[in-house]
Scaffold this active site. Sequence first.
Site, PDB file in Angstrom:
ATOM      1  N   SER A 165       0.831  -1.211   0.000  1.00  0.00           N
ATOM      2  CA  SER A 165       0.000   0.000   0.000  1.00  0.00           C
ATOM      3  C   SER A 165       0.864   1.259   0.000  1.00  0.00           C
ATOM      4  CB  SER A 165      -0.883  -0.007   1.254  1.00  0.00           C
ATOM      5  OG  SER A 165      -1.450   1.264   1.458  1.00  0.00           O
ATOM      6  N   TYR A 188      -2.021   5.316  -4.327  1.00  0.00           N
ATOM      7  CA  TYR A 188      -3.013   6.366  -4.087  1.00  0.00           C
ATOM      8  C   TYR A 188      -2.313   7.634  -4.557  1.00  0.00           C
ATOM      9  CZ  TYR A 188      -5.885   3.519  -0.873  1.00  0.00           C
ATOM     10  OH  TYR A 188      -6.697   2.575  -0.310  1.00  0.00           O
ATOM     11  N   THR A 214      -5.348   2.367  -7.448  1.00  0.00           N
ATOM     12  CA  THR A 214      -6.660   2.090  -6.826  1.00  0.00           C
ATOM     13  C   THR A 214      -7.624   3.227  -7.136  1.00  0.00           C
ATOM     14  OG1 THR A 214      -5.628   0.832  -5.065  1.00  0.00           O
ATOM     15  CG2 THR A 214      -7.832   1.670  -4.622  1.00  0.00           C
ATOM     16  N   HIS A 314     -12.692  -2.897  -2.723  1.00  0.00           N
ATOM     17  CA  HIS A 314     -11.939  -2.461  -1.553  1.00  0.00           C
ATOM     18  C   HIS A 314     -12.373  -3.247  -0.302  1.00  0.00           C
ATOM     19  CE1 HIS A 314      -9.074   1.015  -1.125  1.00  0.00           C
ATOM     20  NE2 HIS A 314      -9.103   0.590   0.123  1.00  0.00           N
TER      21      HIS A 314
HETATM   22  C1  LIG Z   1      -7.334  -2.674   6.790  1.00  0.00           C
HETATM   23  C2  LIG Z   1      -7.377  -2.591   5.296  1.00  0.00           C
HETATM   24  C3  LIG Z   1      -6.596  -1.674   4.644  1.00  0.00           C
HETATM   25  C4  LIG Z   1      -6.609  -1.600   3.246  1.00  0.00           C
HETATM   26  N1  LIG Z   1      -5.778  -0.720   2.625  1.00  0.00           N
HETATM   27  C5  LIG Z   1      -5.777  -0.671   1.268  1.00  0.00           C
HETATM   28  C6  LIG Z   1      -4.868   0.202   0.585  1.00  0.00           C
HETATM   29  O1  LIG Z   1      -4.074   0.903   1.194  1.00  0.00           O
HETATM   30  N2  LIG Z   1      -4.933   0.240  -0.762  1.00  0.00           N
HETATM   31  C7  LIG Z   1      -5.816  -0.541  -1.490  1.00  0.00           C
HETATM   32  O2  LIG Z   1      -5.843  -0.479  -2.717  1.00  0.00           O
HETATM   33  N3  LIG Z   1      -6.659  -1.392  -0.848  1.00  0.00           N
HETATM   34  C8  LIG Z   1      -6.633  -1.479   0.491  1.00  0.00           C
HETATM   35  N4  LIG Z   1      -7.472  -2.348   1.117  1.00  0.00           N
HETATM   36  C9  LIG Z   1      -8.336  -3.257   0.319  1.00  0.00           C
HETATM   37  C10 LIG Z   1      -7.587  -4.550   0.015  1.00  0.00           C
HETATM   38  O3  LIG Z   1      -6.507  -4.321  -0.845  1.00  0.00           O
HETATM   39  C11 LIG Z   1      -8.512  -5.588  -0.633  1.00  0.00           C
HETATM   40  O4  LIG Z   1      -9.110  -5.020  -1.769  1.00  0.00           O
HETATM   41  C12 LIG Z   1      -9.594  -6.090   0.325  1.00  0.00           C
HETATM   42  O5  LIG Z   1      -9.103  -6.162   1.645  1.00  0.00           O
HETATM   43  C13 LIG Z   1     -10.064  -7.482  -0.101  1.00  0.00           C
HETATM   44  O6  LIG Z   1     -11.113  -7.909   0.698  1.00  0.00           O
HETATM   45  P1  LIG Z   1     -10.952  -8.871   1.967  1.00  0.00           P
HETATM   46  O7  LIG Z   1     -10.403  -8.055   3.079  1.00  0.00           O
HETATM   47  O8  LIG Z   1     -12.341  -9.332   2.196  1.00  0.00           O
HETATM   48  O9  LIG Z   1     -10.016 -10.012   1.584  1.00  0.00           O
HETATM   49  C14 LIG Z   1      -7.452  -2.453   2.506  1.00  0.00           C
HETATM   50  C15 LIG Z   1      -8.231  -3.400   3.177  1.00  0.00           C
HETATM   51  C16 LIG Z   1      -8.191  -3.482   4.551  1.00  0.00           C
HETATM   52  C17 LIG Z   1      -9.017  -4.534   5.242  1.00  0.00           C
END
Ligand SMILES: Cc1cc2nc3c(=O)[nH]c(=O)nc-3n(C[C@H](O)[C@H](O)[C@H](O)COP(=O)(O)O)c2cc1C
Length: 419
Positions: A165, A188, A214, A314
């Site tokens: 990230s 981002y 993203t 997300h």
């Molecule tokens: C705590 C947390 C932080 C996340 N941070 C980012 C991020 O910084 N950038 C991004 O593209 N997606 C982020 N995501 C989304 C994840 O990349 C991913 O799309 C998502 O967690 C998938 O679903 P799942 O948690 O049910 O496996 C985040 C998800 C969580 C749970």
Amino acid sequence: MESTPGSIASRRKFLRYLALSPALASPLLMRRSLHSVLASNAAPTPPDTLPSPKPITSADQALDVMEFEPLAREALPPAHFAYLATGVDDDATVRLNHEAYQHIQIRSRRLINVEKLDTSVQLFGTTWETPIFLCPVSAMKAFHPDAEVGVARAAAKKRHLQILSTVASSSVEEVTAARGAPVWQQLYPTNDWAVTRAIIKRAEAAGSPALVFTVDLHENSNRETIQRGRRIDDRDCSACHESGFAAYVRRKPMFDGLDVSHVTGLYAPNFTWDFVKRLKDATRMKLLIKGIVTREDAEIALTHGVDGIVVSNHGGRAEESLRPTIDCLPEVVAAVKGKIPVLVDGGIRRGTDIFKALALGATAVGFGRPQGWGLAAFGQSGVEAVLQIFRRELETVMRQAGTPSIRDITKASVISAAS
Ligand SMILES: Cc1cc2nc3c(=O)[nH]c(=O)nc-3n(C[C@H](O)[C@H](O)[C@H](O)COP(=O)(O)O)c2cc1C
């Protein structure tokens, strides 16, 4: 039926047993229904053979990835656990992302030699042992001091693709060193091009072969669960993080040394497809777009020379669309016609979920929250165990279904309303 105090107590005991049961412990499936059952008079049938299980004490004891979730809940301060768990509005899209897999059936073929399995996939000329990748998850120091570096060590040990990230707690250089190989960089872009460009150049210099832009998260998504978590957390949060967006960005290693005085958000509300062209022109890395959920956008992405798509909402943290990513995948795959890889994430909690996503056309399949659960519960070894379990479960279903290689997993391997 009348409830006596004794019957209520034993019912509660049974429900607690269910909550800890590996087979049923998915909090995404169970937490709300469990609470609603606890509040009602419905009398479940008690198990007649198994005593209440003791919580596991080491990562290798876990039977499935959901077992790490209650341990993470125990280990983390309420606000940090809520940060990991939160969706938006009623968190319904979070739950549906996983629940949708329960409506897809597997069509198993018999008498096929599955002695040797080939789980490998190719992405941009690199062969990966499995299609399972680690999604970008921000601020992982909230879950364990080793943060993304602990995840990178686990990814190195188990040889998985990791996406870092932009707002990670660790820098791309630290994570690359811990991984022992380049990681993909999630982007981002912020509203300030000078900052965007500097982050891109830094990832390039660290050897990242791919940039994952993203596009699904505008500012101020309505994350109520995290706000509730904060309400019940009585620690002084300002001891670790000052409030305010500027202070937030300054804390993030990928912004070190940059002038962030003009940065007002991680994503600008006026971004259009022109910005994708600008990114393409600014980097030699492969460019993937993360957050595409429709055929229309997949077609536009192709015309902009995008190298790959991540079908994602997300993890239900952006909008309450009520549209699970596995339901979005087929239309994106149909639009792309095999020209570029289509990755998917959201609600992956079982090897069978991975299998189903592959059957519906995904090239690779990612997961987010289980990284945080494993990390919070046992650090690096928790993430290793999560990866190991996913791989084992995928191999098991591949054998069962008579699909010895990933290319044998096709639409015909499942029955789905969307296929
Ligand atoms: C705590 C947390 C932080 C996340 N941070 C980012 C991020 O910084 N950038 C991004 O593209 N997606 C982020 N995501 C989304 C994840 O990349 C991913 O799309 C998502 O967690 C998938 O679903 P799942 O948690 O049910 O496996 C985040 C998800 C969580 C749970």
